[in-house]
Motif scaffolding. Structure first.
Motif, PDB file in Angstrom:
ATOM      1  N   LYS A 239       1.645   2.504 -10.718  1.00 49.53           N
ATOM      2  CA  LYS A 239       0.710   1.921  -9.761  1.00 49.53           C
ATOM      3  C   LYS A 239       0.562   0.414  -9.997  1.00 49.53           C
ATOM      4  O   LYS A 239       0.731  -0.074 -11.113  1.00 49.53           O
ATOM      5  CB  LYS A 239      -0.666   2.579  -9.893  1.00 49.53           C
ATOM      6  CG  LYS A 239      -0.640   4.096  -9.779  1.00 49.53           C
ATOM      7  CD  LYS A 239      -0.175   4.566  -8.423  1.00 49.53           C
ATOM      8  CE  LYS A 239      -0.292   6.080  -8.309  1.00 49.53           C
ATOM      9  NZ  LYS A 239       0.158   6.585  -7.003  1.00 49.53           N
ATOM     10  N   THR A 240       0.213  -0.296  -8.937  1.00 44.95           N
ATOM     11  CA  THR A 240      -0.034  -1.735  -9.034  1.00 44.95           C
ATOM     12  C   THR A 240      -1.458  -1.976  -9.496  1.00 44.95           C
ATOM     13  O   THR A 240      -2.414  -1.476  -8.891  1.00 44.95           O
ATOM     14  CB  THR A 240       0.183  -2.419  -7.677  1.00 44.95           C
ATOM     15  OG1 THR A 240       1.541  -2.201  -7.262  1.00 44.95           O
ATOM     16  CG2 THR A 240      -0.092  -3.906  -7.763  1.00 44.95           C
TER      17      THR A 240
ATOM     18  N   GLU B  63      -4.839   1.737  -7.854  1.00 43.63           N
ATOM     19  CA  GLU B  63      -4.445   2.609  -6.749  1.00 43.63           C
ATOM     20  C   GLU B  63      -4.745   4.087  -6.994  1.00 43.63           C
ATOM     21  O   GLU B  63      -3.927   4.965  -6.748  1.00 43.63           O
ATOM     22  CB  GLU B  63      -2.952   2.435  -6.447  1.00 43.63           C
ATOM     23  CG  GLU B  63      -2.550   1.015  -6.066  1.00 43.63           C
ATOM     24  CD  GLU B  63      -1.060   0.897  -5.760  1.00 43.63           C
ATOM     25  OE1 GLU B  63      -0.726   0.547  -4.623  1.00 43.63           O
ATOM     26  OE2 GLU B  63      -0.246   1.188  -6.661  1.00 43.63           O
TER      27      GLU B  63
ATOM     28  N   SER C 162     -10.625   8.742  -3.298  1.00 45.01           N
ATOM     29  CA  SER C 162     -10.006   9.532  -4.355  1.00 45.01           C
ATOM     30  C   SER C 162     -10.779  10.830  -4.475  1.00 45.01           C
ATOM     31  O   SER C 162     -12.011  10.847  -4.327  1.00 45.01           O
ATOM     32  CB  SER C 162     -10.035   8.791  -5.688  1.00 45.01           C
ATOM     33  OG  SER C 162      -9.504   9.611  -6.721  1.00 45.01           O
TER      34      SER C 162
ATOM     35  N   ASP D  30     -10.681   1.339  -5.191  1.00 46.27           N
ATOM     36  CA  ASP D  30     -10.940  -0.100  -5.225  1.00 46.27           C
ATOM     37  C   ASP D  30     -12.326  -0.432  -5.757  1.00 46.27           C
ATOM     38  O   ASP D  30     -13.291   0.323  -5.547  1.00 46.27           O
ATOM     39  CB  ASP D  30     -10.831  -0.687  -3.809  1.00 46.27           C
ATOM     40  CG  ASP D  30      -9.424  -0.598  -3.238  1.00 46.27           C
ATOM     41  OD1 ASP D  30      -8.480  -0.412  -4.028  1.00 46.27           O
ATOM     42  OD2 ASP D  30      -9.279  -0.713  -2.006  1.00 46.27           O
TER      43      ASP D  30
ATOM     44  N   ALA E 113      -6.403  10.245  -3.127  1.00 42.82           N
ATOM     45  CA  ALA E 113      -5.645  10.239  -4.378  1.00 42.82           C
ATOM     46  C   ALA E 113      -6.029  11.443  -5.228  1.00 42.82           C
ATOM     47  O   ALA E 113      -7.190  11.849  -5.262  1.00 42.82           O
ATOM     48  CB  ALA E 113      -5.929   8.948  -5.148  1.00 42.82           C
TER      49      ALA E 113
END
Length: 316
Positions: free
Chosen positions: A14-15, A31, A188, A221, A276
């Motif tokens: 993930k970034t 993420e 998520s 986020d 997620a």
């Protein structure tokens, strides 16, 4: 065809983002992977949630070093889960702080949880050999505790159970910002395998009582603005309430665990399947909801063996 077990097939990196959501307050997010929060004070810093391994924690330390040269004085554990706590040894010299209930849970089930989580989601345990052992808090408290980073106060509080029975939040009063751990998620799935589902919505109400201007949730986020905060809390409430309400009705009708799982998927998939880790969490979530609705108040300890037995039982 049965799905692969949990997230053993999830290998995509993930970034990472490191976002300032208030003066000196940052969210380390990836993420939908587990988040870490950072508070920079006058003379030192506080980190909330330590990542799963020392190797992964060093990524957080590197990001902190990009914005300040002040030392990390405290590592706060929002709860006991391995992906949150086993990286703590990387923060040399920091005091590790948690609720007294989290300390109890580490003693009761910390090793089993470590084995279980590693077996479910090995990607989240990069360089697992760097973990020296269980993370033990050097300071455990009941109720609330104020920590000081110079003149900057961070108040740790047990607002109620939810994701676990030992959850705490961190409140930064001068910025009106809260670090919620996994009590709040954003786009998520909530992991509910060790949850107190009936109590969770009341705990969310207590978070909203603070009217935070921004939060770092457990996953998703970092969120700025009361609108986004309210959205994330509502999203979390909807997930938890839909899960428990569906399971409670199924239990009342005498349904089996497998039938309850099917009922929960029918109700929840249309709203939450894009979140997620939804597929990862749902079997564990329904198992816990079924138990709680059946009168089992204290979550049964997950072991690596129990994980796979349950997973196989619930697959088509």
């Amino acid at each position: 065809m049965a799905r692969g077990f949990a997230s053993t097939g999830d290998l995509a990196e993930k970034t990472v983002s490191f976002t300032e959501i208030g003066p000196g307050i940052y969210g380390f997010t990836a993420e939908g992977d587990p988040n870490t929060a950072v508070v920079v004070g006058d003379d030192s810093c506080l980190v909330m949630d330590a990542q799963a391994t020392p190797a992964m924690a060093r990524q957080v330390i590197a990001r902190v070093a990009e914005v300040t040269d002040k030392p990390i004085k405290y590592v706060v554990l929002s709860h006991y889960h391995a992906v949150r706590v086993l990286g703590a040894s990387a923060f040399a010299g920091a005091s590790v702080v948690a609720s007294a209930e989290t300390y109890r849970l580490i003693a009761e089930r910390g090793k089993e949880d470590w084995d279980s989580e590693y077996g479910r989601f090995p990607r989240l345990f990069r360089d697992a050999s760097s973990i020296p052992g269980l993370t033990w808090p050097s300071l455990a408290f009941a109720g609330s505790l104020s920590l000081y980073l110079g003149r900057r106060e961070v108040t740790l509080m047990s607002l109620g159970a939810g994701h676990t029975s030992g959850d705490i939040v961190a409140w930064v009063p001068d910025a009106e910002i809260m670090l919620t751990g996994d009590l709040v998620e954003y786009h998520s799935a909530c992991y509910c395998g060790d949850a107190k589902l009936r109590q969770w919505p009341s705990t969310l109400n207590r978070i909203l009582d603070f009217d935070p201007k921004a939060i770092v949730p457990g996953r998703g986020d970092a969120l700025v603005g009361k609108g986004q905060v309210s959205e994330a809390v509502a999203m979390t409430r909807d997930f938890v309430s839909t899960l428990y309400g569906t399971a409670e009705l199924a239990v009342a009708r005498g349904r089996s665990l497998k039938d309850t799982f099917a009922a929960c998927r029918e109700t929840m998939d249309p709203k939450f399947s894009s979140f997620a880790i939804y597929e990862h969490c749902q079997p564990f979530n329904v198992s816990r909801a079924y138990d709680e609705a059946s009168g089992i108040d204290d979550p049964i300890i997950w072991t690596a063996e129990r994980d796979r037995e349950m997973w196989a039982k619930l697959q088509d």
